[in-house]
Motif scaffolding. Structure first.
Motif: not given
Length: 281
Positions: A30, A51-54, A69, A73, A89
């Motif tokens: 993130g 897929y970006l986790h934050h 975020p 992205v 995300d």
């Protein structure tokens, strides 16, 4: 047992998009100054959907602060090597043991239903101490985020792969450690070093457990990386301990992680790999 045939000349040529059609979840991605973001950009540039986790509250509480975020992205999407590959995300507090199943499911659905690559990059910063100052709360906090959540994510990932008929081979799990087993250790961060050491120790066991499912498991020690957490004289002192005279940058370990996700690394599993640029401890 017959030997596999040698690759053809065509197979030896490097594919500029070696992860085309594959999907990846990168945790702790993130912040544009971090390793997770650099990994996500590399995977996207290699053709993967990402897929970006934050967990914005964690970064917001740190000296370096949090990024928005949507801006993170957008920067990853700009690096896409395969037009139209999905980039999505979402948040998750991975100190909550129930969060991992939902995160894996959400990421897979956002990327078309399948999840090929899990890069467990997240970690708890701060809340740590020396042997004299560490306490039960510090140990428990780091255990929950740095170790327990990674193992539960790997479990949920493996279950998702098993339930996905088209998953096939090419599964990848990459975890992150911190050089706590190398000379000098991390005496100022006992809780963090302990929990990251547990990931290094479990790497081979996880690799054996997931081999029959077509999944490799490796752990990367990125060494000291400039992620905006140190400045001044302390920053210069660390830089002087690299033969090149400068810190590692987030894209340095990201290149290794991205390569481990490709078919070129299909024969590498159960390894803890140091990517430290010759750092002298």
């Amino acid at each position: 047992m017959p030997r596999l045939p040698s690759p053809t000349a065509g197979e030896l040529r490097r594919d500029p998009l070696p992860l085309r059609g594959r999907t990846a979840l990168v945790t702790g991605a993130g912040r544009r100054g971090g390793i997770g973001y650099a990994v996500a950009r590399r995977l996207a540039a290699y053709g993967a959907g990402v897929y970006l986790h934050h967990h914005v509250p964690h970064d917001a509480a740190m000296p370096w602060g949090a990024d928005r975020p949507e801006e993170v992205v957008a920067a990853v999407r700009a690096a896409l090597g395969e037009p139209g590959a999905p980039v999505a995300d979402g948040p998750a507090d991975l100190s909550d043991p129930s969060a991992r199943e939902q995160l894996i499911a959400t990421a897979a659905e956002a990327l078309g239903g399948r999840l090929d690559i899990l890069v467990a990059n997240h970690a708890l910063s701060g809340s740590d101490g020396t042997l004299d100052t560490v306490d039960a709360a510090m140990l428990d906090a780091h255990w929950a985020v740095d170790t327990r959540s990674v193992l539960l994510l790997a479990q949920a990932y493996a279950r998702r792969r098993a339930a996905t008929p088209a998953a096939g081979t090419g599964g990848r799990v990459v975890m992150m450690t911190s050089g706590q087993d190398i000379a000098g250790g991390m005496p100022e961060e006992i809780a963090y070093a302990l929990q990251k050491g547990a990931l290094a120790s479990i790497t081979r066991s996880l690799a054996t457990a997931l081999a029959e499912r077509g999944v490799t498991v490796n752990t990367v020690n990125p060494g000291p990386v400039d992620t905006d957490y140190l400045t001044g004289d302390a920053y210069e002192a660390v830089a002087a301990r690299f033969p090149a005279g400068h810190w590692g940058m987030p894209d340095d370990p990201a290149r290794l992680v991205a390569w481990l996700a490709t078919d070129e690394a299909a024969w590498i599993t159960g390894q803890v790999i140091d990517s430290e640029g010759g750092f002298r401890r």
